[in-house]
Scaffold this active site. Structure first.
Site, PDB file in Angstrom:
ATOM      1  N   CYS A   1     -24.441 -32.603   2.542  1.00 14.89           N
ATOM      2  CA  CYS A   1     -23.682 -32.798   1.302  1.00 14.89           C
ATOM      3  C   CYS A   1     -23.963 -34.215   0.799  1.00 14.89           C
ATOM      4  CB  CYS A   1     -22.189 -32.537   1.489  1.00 14.89           C
ATOM      5  SG  CYS A   1     -21.272 -33.796   2.399  1.00 14.89           S
TER       6      CYS A   1
ATOM      7  N   ARG B   1     -17.640 -32.036   2.957  1.00 18.55           N
ATOM      8  CA  ARG B   1     -18.148 -30.668   3.079  1.00 18.55           C
ATOM      9  C   ARG B   1     -19.109 -30.455   4.238  1.00 18.55           C
ATOM     10  NH1 ARG B   1     -20.267 -29.723  -2.843  1.00 18.55           N
ATOM     11  NH2 ARG B   1     -20.894 -31.874  -2.491  1.00 18.55           N
TER      12      ARG B   1
ATOM     13  N   ASP C   1     -16.149 -28.878  -4.142  1.00 18.16           N
ATOM     14  CA  ASP C   1     -16.209 -30.291  -3.767  1.00 18.16           C
ATOM     15  C   ASP C   1     -14.821 -30.911  -3.837  1.00 18.16           C
ATOM     16  OD1 ASP C   1     -16.701 -32.958  -3.328  1.00 18.16           O
ATOM     17  OD2 ASP C   1     -18.449 -33.036  -4.647  1.00 18.16           O
TER      18      ASP C   1
END
Length: 143
Positions: free
Chosen positions: A8, A14, A117
């Site tokens: 990420c 993430r 996100d």
């Protein structure tokens, strides 16, 4: 040995959630010895940082620890060593392309849509759900 790397932007939300989630899943299946699982960033912004507090709390809510995590940027060596590299969104794909050119083609999206996100939404539960879906797909793919 299945070598899985999650990517990420900063490696504090993430990708780290994916890493620790998949580690937990394979341990519960008694398959931890079959996997090497890690995560990395495309940027250098968070190098050395632990898992972001709200992401850590989301993992803890599900009984998953992430102690000792230190964010780092993906290296060419990791690109070459890991068989399965999953990025979280289209922006990560563009960064990987800039970093590694045509070699970035071995990297693929975790899902067929961007993983939520939480850095922008604050919704770590949605990120958990997306990462869980992606990790389940990885396990199905590697059976």
């Amino acid at each position: 040995m299945h070598k899985v790397l999650f990517i990420c932007h900063g490696n504090i939300c993430r990708s780290a959630m994916g890493e620790y989630m998949l580690k937990d899943m394979v341990a519960k299946l008694g398959r931890a010895g079959e996997f090497e699982i890690a995560s990395a960033a495309v940027s250098r912004e968070e190098i050395g940082a632990p898992v972001y507090g709200p992401a850590r709390r989301e993992l803890q809510k599900h009984g998953i620890r992430c102690d000792g995590h230190a964010a780092h940027q993906i290296t060419r060596q990791e690109l070459e060593e890991y068989d399965h590299i999953y990025y979280m969104d289209a922006s990560n794909a563009r960064y990987l392309q800039r970093l590694f050119g045509a070699d970035a083609a071995k990297c693929k999206p975790l899902l067929n849509h961007d993983v939520a996100d939480p850095w922008y939404t604050g919704d770590f539960g949605a990120t958990w759900n997306d990462a869980l879906e992606g990790c389940r797909r990885i396990l199905e793919e590697l059976e």
